[in-house]
Design a protein around this motif. Structure first.
Motif, short mmCIF file in Angstrom:
data_model
loop_
_atom_site.label_atom_id
_atom_site.label_comp_id
_atom_site.label_asym_id
_atom_site.label_seq_id
_atom_site.Cartn_x
_atom_site.Cartn_y
_atom_site.Cartn_z
N ALA A 102 -7.00 -5.60 5.39
CA ALA A 102 -7.70 -4.33 5.16
C ALA A 102 -7.31 -3.31 6.21
CB ALA A 102 -9.21 -4.56 5.17
N ILE B 36 -16.89 -4.17 5.34
CA ILE B 36 -15.80 -5.14 5.47
C ILE B 36 -16.24 -6.36 6.27
CG2 ILE B 36 -13.55 -5.52 6.58
CD1 ILE B 36 -12.81 -2.66 5.77
N MET C 10 -11.01 4.60 -0.27
CA MET C 10 -11.42 3.53 0.65
C MET C 10 -11.84 2.28 -0.11
SD MET C 10 -10.85 4.42 3.72
CE MET C 10 -9.47 5.50 3.31
N HIS D 280 -15.71 -10.08 3.22
CA HIS D 280 -14.25 -10.17 3.33
C HIS D 280 -13.83 -11.63 3.17
CE1 HIS D 280 -15.77 -10.88 7.47
NE2 HIS D 280 -14.86 -11.84 7.45
N VAL E 53 -9.23 -0.27 0.26
CA VAL E 53 -9.29 -0.99 1.54
C VAL E 53 -10.31 -2.12 1.47
CG1 VAL E 53 -9.77 -0.77 4.01
CG2 VAL E 53 -8.61 1.08 2.81
N TRP E 54 -11.47 -1.83 0.90
CA TRP E 54 -12.53 -2.85 0.81
C TRP E 54 -12.12 -3.99 -0.12
CZ3 TRP E 54 -17.64 -3.14 -2.18
CH2 TRP E 54 -18.46 -4.14 -1.63
N THR F 61 -9.14 -4.97 -0.69
CA THR F 61 -8.16 -5.76 0.06
C THR F 61 -8.85 -6.72 1.01
OG1 THR F 61 -6.55 -3.94 -0.03
CG2 THR F 61 -6.17 -5.64 1.63
N VAL G 76 0.84 -1.20 0.00
CA VAL G 76 0.00 0.00 0.00
C VAL G 76 0.87 1.25 0.00
CG1 VAL G 76 -1.70 1.33 1.30
CG2 VAL G 76 -1.95 -1.14 1.10
N LEU H 177 -3.50 4.53 4.84
CA LEU H 177 -4.25 5.56 4.11
C LEU H 177 -4.89 6.61 5.01
CD1 LEU H 177 -6.06 3.43 1.35
CD2 LEU H 177 -4.04 4.87 1.11
N ALA I 220 -4.03 -1.84 5.25
CA ALA I 220 -4.21 -0.85 4.19
C ALA I 220 -4.79 0.45 4.75
CB ALA I 220 -5.12 -1.41 3.09
N LEU I 221 -5.75 0.30 5.66
CA LEU I 221 -6.40 1.48 6.25
C LEU I 221 -5.42 2.29 7.08
CD1 LEU I 221 -9.13 2.93 6.59
CD2 LEU I 221 -9.53 1.52 8.61
#
Length: 329
Positions: A77, A102, A62, A106, A65-66, A68, A33, A84, A80-81
């Motif tokens: 996720a 999520i 975002m 997921h 993220v989802w 992922t 990421v 970011l 990743a979040l």
């Protein structure tokens, strides 16, 4: 005292084992990421999924993220979040919407395979989870728009976020601190689950779910597998779910409706608390998600019972259930 120390040692060993497995996923994702941010890939993905994210009131970034979460898992996720969030801050409402989506959708490659083995149609449950995540996200966004308190910045609990302009060294140091904090979050969650079991609260939750299962058209024979999946999760409870199905005591209809409910609402304790650490609110992550799953499954039960048997077996049940000649709901 020895008993307490022994219990603590066992807890830390379990936490450490799980934590090491999570690091194998989270560290590569965090690096990827970061590279994606450096080379502008996040912006590109954001533009591609922006129309979908706009439906639920989220920034386009975002969507990364989802995606992922869909392809890997919740912890990836989260990684990743973490990378970011400093440059794309979220409100409490937005963090709740993203977290709820999520939680519903997921780990699709793993969890959908388990659902298929248990007897639910792969394509149907896949579409169900994606559609449910988006519809619930839209509904949450509409509801939260009317609450001023939900528009405040989301507070990430126990974790440090790297400033947007940080160099690689600062980013790595802050990332290590966040990962170390996650170890203690996991330890606290596992300790909480053990306390719930010892206090007899988990069995109480199981008994409380039984009348609601009947409301959804799920028979008592599927109570054990539904409670297992709802509380532990499809992946963690997968072996127990498959064991229940293979006993042959659960009808195809009960298996199907149980798995539909679990697809939308599972791991009510651990995953929900973990996502709440990233600023989400319990009202949408726990209560609202449970009620939404209850409503959707109840509607599905009413629809499926009116469908022709061949259509149900062909499109809704997995191959194993269809070949076994299992009864319809």
């Amino acid at each position: 005292m020895k008993k307490f120390l022994g219990t603590l040692k066992t807890l830390l060993q379990e936490s450490g084992s799980l934590y090491l497995e999570l690091l194998k996923v989270m560290v590569p994702v965090m690096i990827l990421v970061r590279l994606a941010v450096e080379f502008g890939a996040i912006d590109l993905v954001g533009k591609i999924v922006a129309p979908v994210m706009s439906l639920v009131g989220l920034p386009g970034e975002m969507g990364f993220v989802w995606v992922t979460a869909l392809l890997v898992n919740i912890y990836a996720a989260a990684a990743a979040l973490l990378t970011l969030l400093p440059s794309v801050p979220l409100s409490i409402a937005q963090a709740t919407v993203l977290g709820a989506m999520i939680l519903i959708a997921h780990s699709l490659p793993v969890e959908q395979r388990i659902a298929q083995k248990a007897g639910a149609g792969f394509l149907f449950t896949l579409v169900l989870r994606l559609a449910a995540a988006l519809v619930y996200g839209v509904l949450l966004n509409l509801v939260y728009n009317g609450f001023a308190g939900m528009q405040q910045p989301a507070q990430v609990v126990f974790l440090q976020l790297t400033p947007p302009a940080a160099d690689w060294g600062t980013w790595a140091l802050t990332g290590l601190k966040s990962l170390w904090s996650i170890f203690w979050i996991i330890t606290v969650l596992l300790a909480g689950l053990r306390l719930l079991d010892r206090a007899g609260i988990t069995p109480l939750l199981a008994r409380a779910l039984t009348p609601l299962l009947r409301l959804m058209g799920i028979g008592s024979s599927a109570t054990s597998m539904t409670v297992t999946g709802s509380l532990l999760g499809i992946s963690y409870g997968g072996a127990l779910i498959l064991r229940e199905v293979r006993t042959g005591k659960v009808s195809a209809g009960d298996v199907f409706l149980s798995l539909c409910f679990m697809c939308i609402c599972h791991s009510l304790i651990e995953d929900t608390l973990f996502v709440m650490a990233f600023g989400g609110h319990w009202s949408g992550l726990l209560v609202g998600r449970f009620l939404f799953a209850l409503l959707v499954t109840t509607l599905l039960a009413r629809i499926v019972v009116r469908m022709p048997g061949r259509t149900v077996e062909r499109f809704l049940f997995g191959r194993a259930a269809a070949l076994s000649g299992s009864e319809n709901p």
